[in-house]
Design a protein around this motif. Sequence first.
Motif, PDB file in Angstrom:
ATOM      1  N   ASP A 352       1.022  -1.096  -0.044  1.00 32.79           N
ATOM      2  CA  ASP A 352       0.060   0.016   0.024  1.00 32.79           C
ATOM      3  C   ASP A 352       0.765   1.256   0.010  1.00 32.79           C
ATOM      4  O   ASP A 352       0.853   2.177  -0.658  1.00 32.79           O
ATOM      5  CB  ASP A 352      -1.082  -0.141   1.141  1.00 32.79           C
ATOM      6  CG  ASP A 352      -2.004  -0.937   1.031  1.00 32.79           C
ATOM      7  OD1 ASP A 352      -2.466  -1.318  -0.186  1.00 32.79           O
ATOM      8  OD2 ASP A 352      -2.613  -1.551   2.066  1.00 32.79           O
ATOM      9  N   THR A 356       0.680   3.993  -3.408  1.00 30.41           N
ATOM     10  CA  THR A 356       0.406   5.423  -3.056  1.00 30.41           C
ATOM     11  C   THR A 356       1.387   6.256  -3.499  1.00 30.41           C
ATOM     12  O   THR A 356       1.617   7.359  -4.371  1.00 30.41           O
ATOM     13  CB  THR A 356       0.076   5.846  -1.386  1.00 30.41           C
ATOM     14  OG1 THR A 356      -0.913   4.917  -1.240  1.00 30.41           O
ATOM     15  CG2 THR A 356      -0.311   7.094  -1.287  1.00 30.41           C
ATOM     16  N   ARG A 359       2.031   6.674  -7.356  1.00 28.43           N
ATOM     17  CA  ARG A 359       1.236   7.207  -8.236  1.00 28.43           C
ATOM     18  C   ARG A 359       1.465   8.797  -7.825  1.00 28.43           C
ATOM     19  O   ARG A 359       1.232   9.768  -8.925  1.00 28.43           O
ATOM     20  CB  ARG A 359      -0.343   7.042  -7.705  1.00 28.43           C
ATOM     21  CG  ARG A 359      -0.734   5.754  -7.919  1.00 28.43           C
ATOM     22  CD  ARG A 359      -2.333   5.368  -7.857  1.00 28.43           C
ATOM     23  NE  ARG A 359      -2.750   4.283  -8.480  1.00 28.43           N
ATOM     24  CZ  ARG A 359      -3.892   3.458  -8.158  1.00 28.43           C
ATOM     25  NH1 ARG A 359      -4.408   3.813  -6.894  1.00 28.43           N
ATOM     26  NH2 ARG A 359      -4.121   2.299  -8.692  1.00 28.43           N
ATOM     27  N   ASN A 413       3.004  11.542   2.665  1.00 22.22           N
ATOM     28  CA  ASN A 413       2.628  12.052   1.426  1.00 22.22           C
ATOM     29  C   ASN A 413       3.521  13.326   1.076  1.00 22.22           C
ATOM     30  O   ASN A 413       3.794  13.417  -0.268  1.00 22.22           O
ATOM     31  CB  ASN A 413       1.275  12.721   1.239  1.00 22.22           C
ATOM     32  CG  ASN A 413       0.152  11.519   1.249  1.00 22.22           C
ATOM     33  OD1 ASN A 413       0.653  10.255   0.830  1.00 22.22           O
ATOM     34  ND2 ASN A 413      -0.999  11.678   1.447  1.00 22.22           N
ATOM     35  N   TRP A 416       6.575  11.816  -0.715  1.00 22.52           N
ATOM     36  CA  TRP A 416       6.414  11.084  -2.407  1.00 22.52           C
ATOM     37  C   TRP A 416       6.428  12.459  -3.286  1.00 22.52           C
ATOM     38  O   TRP A 416       6.625  12.326  -4.121  1.00 22.52           O
ATOM     39  CB  TRP A 416       5.168  10.651  -2.215  1.00 22.52           C
ATOM     40  CG  TRP A 416       4.860   9.257  -1.448  1.00 22.52           C
ATOM     41  CD1 TRP A 416       3.929   8.818  -0.605  1.00 22.52           C
ATOM     42  CD2 TRP A 416       5.837   8.064  -1.367  1.00 22.52           C
ATOM     43  NE1 TRP A 416       4.298   7.608  -0.065  1.00 22.52           N
ATOM     44  CE2 TRP A 416       5.294   7.375  -0.484  1.00 22.52           C
ATOM     45  CE3 TRP A 416       7.110   7.909  -1.937  1.00 22.52           C
ATOM     46  CZ2 TRP A 416       6.210   6.011  -0.227  1.00 22.52           C
ATOM     47  CZ3 TRP A 416       7.822   6.854  -1.588  1.00 22.52           C
ATOM     48  CH2 TRP A 416       7.476   5.867  -0.497  1.00 22.52           C
TER      49      TRP A 416
END
Length: 443
Positions: A352, A356, A359, A413, A416
């Motif tokens: 997972d 995430t 993407r 996040n 990323w």
Amino acid sequence: MEKQNVYLKPVTLKNILKFAVPTIAMTVFMSFYTMVDGLFVSNLIGTNALSAINLTAPIIQLVTAISTMLATGGSAVIMKKMGEEKCEEAKEDFTALILVNVMVGAVMCILGYMVMDRIFAGMNLSADVEGYCVEYLSRYLLFTVPILLMNNFTLYMIASEKAVLSLVCSVAGGVLNMVLDYVLIAGFSMGISGAAVATGLGYSVTAVVGLVVFCGKKSLLHFKRPVFRFRVLIKAASNGCSEMATALVTGIITMMFNWTMLYYVGENGVAAVTIIMYVLMFVSSLYTGYSYGVAPMLSFYHGEQNCEKLKKLAGISLKVFALVSVVTVAASFLLTKPLVSVFARPDDPVYDLAVTGNRICSAALLFIGFNIFASGLFTALSNGIVSAVLAFSRSFVFMLITMLVLPRFLGVNGIWLATPAAELMAFALSIFMFLKYRKRYGY
């Protein structure tokens, strides 16, 4: 002379691709078998071992950084001399630079063994992961000199109109690596050390073939009695410093990614980062291969002051990158789950995280191509300073800013998003430099 005939052909997309496709295929294949390396490690040993490979990457990049500088910078200097019809002098410089690389490899190998234990001990890793790190790197360092020769011979084969041979070597080395991965890890139960030995032997194929090829007199470039010209070494170093900077700061940024992930998620986060890096590396290899492929053409046309060909080559290249960027972003986003599932099962917590992350990171592929080409363009034009500014800003300054700021506000996040944000800033700087020097070089 065959080499001159190649460079005197019209600059068309067809002729460019004939020159560059073997190099593109080579770099894509090299990245592919690096991914296969990770595939065997993650499936036959576990994601902790996959984390260890990523944790050793910064040290490996440091070991190869100087060689990368001399290979890319030296290739541009030597091909410029070939364009100026100073062929014998170019061969003397070529031989001298290869010998310097061998000496650098020996020194870096010794230094690597001296510092690796202390580095991993200070990372606060689990005993399992730390053991994997030491085991992998201690075997990998045995192949330092062959790996540095591979870095050099890959570029010099391309410059000598032997890109197909370079591709064959890469494919042969990759196949050997993949076969040995399974044989040594599964068959001989060597664990992660088997993966390191398989990688080293795979890389050594190009080194061995290169020694044979460049010892012969039929190659455009070949060994002859070296003449050590200090100004050539300095020029090669300054011209290739952007590539060295890229290797160095990539290692530093990889460490930052690892430390940040260890802080927010733990060792599962490091494994997820590794998977995403494989995906980004695979797509980036398309751009890197193209840039390496056309670099000798850029250097040669610059040496003969053929602005018309430079301009046409640059224009076609930009159109190619624009098209490929859009296609790869869409493909990476749509194929995220199948790509990640190759390395981690859906019930693994790494899965997972990686889905995430991939993407979000896919957005960076819109800008990476042009950024790689811009830095490679200025290296090929012997403007190492501009190339270094672009590479250093992209790989370090912008990444450092985004890595320090975004995770504080967005958590995982933010990690990323750091790569797309940094590539966007680098894209703006690359466009500025590209336009600023356009009249000087006539591209």
